[in-house]
Design a protein around this motif. Structure first.
Motif, PDB file in Angstrom:
ATOM      1  N   ALA A 143     -28.984  -7.748 -39.333  1.00 29.20           N
ATOM      2  CA  ALA A 143     -28.197  -8.125 -40.670  1.00 29.20           C
ATOM      3  C   ALA A 143     -27.936  -7.101 -41.785  1.00 29.20           C
ATOM      4  N   PHE A 144     -28.759  -5.796 -41.581  1.00 28.40           N
ATOM      5  CA  PHE A 144     -28.819  -4.937 -42.612  1.00 28.40           C
ATOM      6  C   PHE A 144     -27.029  -4.259 -42.746  1.00 28.40           C
ATOM      7  N   THR A 145     -26.722  -3.783 -43.954  1.00 21.45           N
ATOM      8  CA  THR A 145     -25.724  -3.062 -43.988  1.00 21.45           C
ATOM      9  C   THR A 145     -25.952  -1.689 -44.604  1.00 21.45           C
ATOM     10  N   ALA A 146     -25.582  -0.666 -44.017  1.00 16.53           N
ATOM     11  CA  ALA A 146     -25.967   0.646 -44.525  1.00 16.53           C
ATOM     12  C   ALA A 146     -24.561   1.689 -44.365  1.00 16.53           C
ATOM     13  N   VAL A 147     -23.528   1.419 -45.086  1.00 15.47           N
ATOM     14  CA  VAL A 147     -22.435   2.411 -44.865  1.00 15.47           C
ATOM     15  C   VAL A 147     -22.756   3.629 -45.402  1.00 15.47           C
ATOM     16  N   THR A 148     -22.194   4.666 -44.392  1.00 12.52           N
ATOM     17  CA  THR A 148     -22.639   6.216 -44.654  1.00 12.52           C
ATOM     18  C   THR A 148     -22.183   6.649 -46.167  1.00 12.52           C
ATOM     19  N   GLY A 149     -23.400   7.147 -46.847  1.00 18.10           N
ATOM     20  CA  GLY A 149     -23.604   7.233 -48.070  1.00 18.10           C
ATOM     21  C   GLY A 149     -24.143   6.361 -49.150  1.00 18.10           C
ATOM     22  N   GLU A 187     -27.166   4.224 -48.264  1.00 16.65           N
ATOM     23  CA  GLU A 187     -28.218   3.720 -47.510  1.00 16.65           C
ATOM     24  C   GLU A 187     -29.358   3.088 -48.230  1.00 16.65           C
ATOM     25  N   ARG A 188     -29.330   3.346 -49.363  1.00 16.45           N
ATOM     26  CA  ARG A 188     -30.577   3.423 -50.315  1.00 16.45           C
ATOM     27  C   ARG A 188     -31.206   2.094 -50.151  1.00 16.45           C
ATOM     28  N   ALA A 189     -30.495   0.987 -50.182  1.00 17.13           N
ATOM     29  CA  ALA A 189     -31.216  -0.371 -50.242  1.00 17.13           C
ATOM     30  C   ALA A 189     -32.002  -0.622 -48.742  1.00 17.13           C
ATOM     31  N   VAL A 190     -31.354  -0.071 -47.748  1.00 15.78           N
ATOM     32  CA  VAL A 190     -32.086  -0.314 -46.342  1.00 15.78           C
ATOM     33  C   VAL A 190     -33.366   0.538 -46.355  1.00 15.78           C
ATOM     34  N   VAL A 191     -33.233   1.965 -47.015  1.00  9.15           N
ATOM     35  CA  VAL A 191     -34.316   2.822 -46.954  1.00  9.15           C
ATOM     36  C   VAL A 191     -35.314   2.291 -47.984  1.00  9.15           C
ATOM     37  N   ASP A 192     -35.236   1.583 -49.136  1.00 14.07           N
ATOM     38  CA  ASP A 192     -36.109   0.755 -49.876  1.00 14.07           C
ATOM     39  C   ASP A 192     -36.913  -0.318 -49.208  1.00 14.07           C
ATOM     40  N   LEU A 248     -29.474   5.795 -39.848  1.00 13.57           N
ATOM     41  CA  LEU A 248     -29.721   4.363 -40.603  1.00 13.57           C
ATOM     42  C   LEU A 248     -28.020   4.051 -40.548  1.00 13.57           C
ATOM     43  N   ASP A 249     -27.231   5.160 -40.972  1.00 13.31           N
ATOM     44  CA  ASP A 249     -25.937   4.598 -41.568  1.00 13.31           C
ATOM     45  C   ASP A 249     -24.957   4.228 -40.299  1.00 13.31           C
ATOM     46  N   GLU A 250     -23.855   3.665 -40.813  1.00 12.18           N
ATOM     47  CA  GLU A 250     -22.912   2.983 -39.906  1.00 12.18           C
ATOM     48  C   GLU A 250     -21.546   3.298 -40.573  1.00 12.18           C
ATOM     49  N   PRO A 251     -20.473   3.596 -39.804  1.00  7.61           N
ATOM     50  CA  PRO A 251     -19.035   3.833 -40.492  1.00  7.61           C
ATOM     51  C   PRO A 251     -18.655   2.379 -41.051  1.00  7.61           C
ATOM     52  N   ALA A 267     -23.950  -8.251 -32.675  1.00  8.02           N
ATOM     53  CA  ALA A 267     -23.823  -7.842 -34.160  1.00  8.02           C
ATOM     54  C   ALA A 267     -23.145  -6.482 -34.175  1.00  8.02           C
ATOM     55  N   PRO A 268     -22.469  -6.187 -35.499  1.00  6.67           N
ATOM     56  CA  PRO A 268     -21.678  -4.789 -35.598  1.00  6.67           C
ATOM     57  C   PRO A 268     -23.124  -4.077 -35.494  1.00  6.67           C
TER      58      PRO A 268
END
Length: 289
Positions: free
Chosen positions: A37-43, A45-50, A84-87, A198-199
């Protein structure tokens, strides 16, 4: 008959004997679901890293923005990485009538990646929190017979996002503006007993498995650096930063999982493969064959 990925989930809802939406009874399943359910668009990613810093006691955010945990000490140094990141997309402009235009960020996983936007729900991560939106569908009646009409493939340039705003001012009041990250709305679904759709499900599940392995395994001789890196899909900046600051490493492993329907909104990963990956990573961290 083989169904296209876009029809996969709808078909599973009516197939007798298939569990749909039921979380498997496995200790790995809740974390895999959470990561999907995470979203980490490239650039961005801070919230997921938190979140990762709370899941991995002792982990630190490095100068590249990645979450890094060093287990053990000394030589040899080994590195295990999960990007972590995703397009995804960012807001490219706010129109006077409140519609938003988009630009893609990051490498597309397939030539059809941008086409999956048309008519879909999206989430915009603005300054005031997440905002739901929908990408408009082109009118086939108005476009018929015109150059660049409905017969042309949908691209990011065609996207117009409706967030309920009727003016640029209202869009701004929602916390939205140029460079706001955008992704397809994440709605992970279990089906078939142990499959998760999921994506980017494969990469997310691999990262969840690495978290579990890092929390459980004690390294053997030397040290193991566990890194959840940023901007891998753009320039490998996160991975290169880890190499330059903590390397050189005698061995490196960038983890991933095999998937079905790769690069689509219903990319599917098997929980059995996640469990096997976690076990292999625990052995690798311990330095055992």
């Amino acid at each position: 008959m083989r169904l296209p990925p876009a029809a996969l989930l709808l078909s599973l809802m009516v197939v007798p004997g298939r569990a749909f939406g039921q979380v498997p009874a496995s200790p790995e399943a809740p974390l895999v679901m959470r990561f999907a359910a995470f979203t980490a668009v490239t650039g961005y990613e801070r919230a997921v890293v938190d979140t990762l810093l709370t899941l991995l006691p002792g982990a630190m955010r490095d100068r590249g923005g990645s979450a890094v945990l060093v287990l053990g000490s000394g030589m040899p140094r080994r590195l295990v990485v999960c990007p972590l990141d995703e397009p995804g997309w960012i807001v490219g402009g706010v129109q006077p009538d409140g519609y938003l235009t988009l630009r893609r960020i990051g490498r597309a996983p397939s030539p059809l990646f941008d086409q999956q936007l048309e008519g879909q729900r999206v989430t915009l991560f603005g300054r005031r929190g997440a905002v739901p939106g929908v990408v408009g569908v082109r009118s086939i009646h108005l476009a018929r017979g015109r150059s660049g009409g409905a017969d042309e493939p949908f691209t990011t340039d065609d996207a117009r996002v409706d967030v309920g705003a009727t003016s640029a001012r209202q869009a701004g009041e929602l916390g939205l503006g140029v460079l706001t990250p955008v992704s397809l709305t994440k709605r992970p679904q279990w089906y078939g007993g142990e499959l998760l759709a999921a994506p980017f499900a494969g990469r997310r599940a691999a990262c969840a498995a690495l978290v579990l392995a890092a929390r459980a395994a004690t390294p053997g001789a030397g040290s193991v650096t566990v890194a959840f890196v940023t901007e891998h899909n753009l320039s490998d900046r996160g991975l290169q930063t880890v190499r330059h600051t903590l390397g050189p490493f005698s061995d490196e492993w960038v983890v991933d999982l095999s998937v079905r329907h790769a690069g689509t909104p219903v990319e599917t990963v098997s929980l059995r493969e996640v469990i096997l990956l976690r076990q292999r990573m625990e052995q690798w961290i311990r330095g055992t064959p």
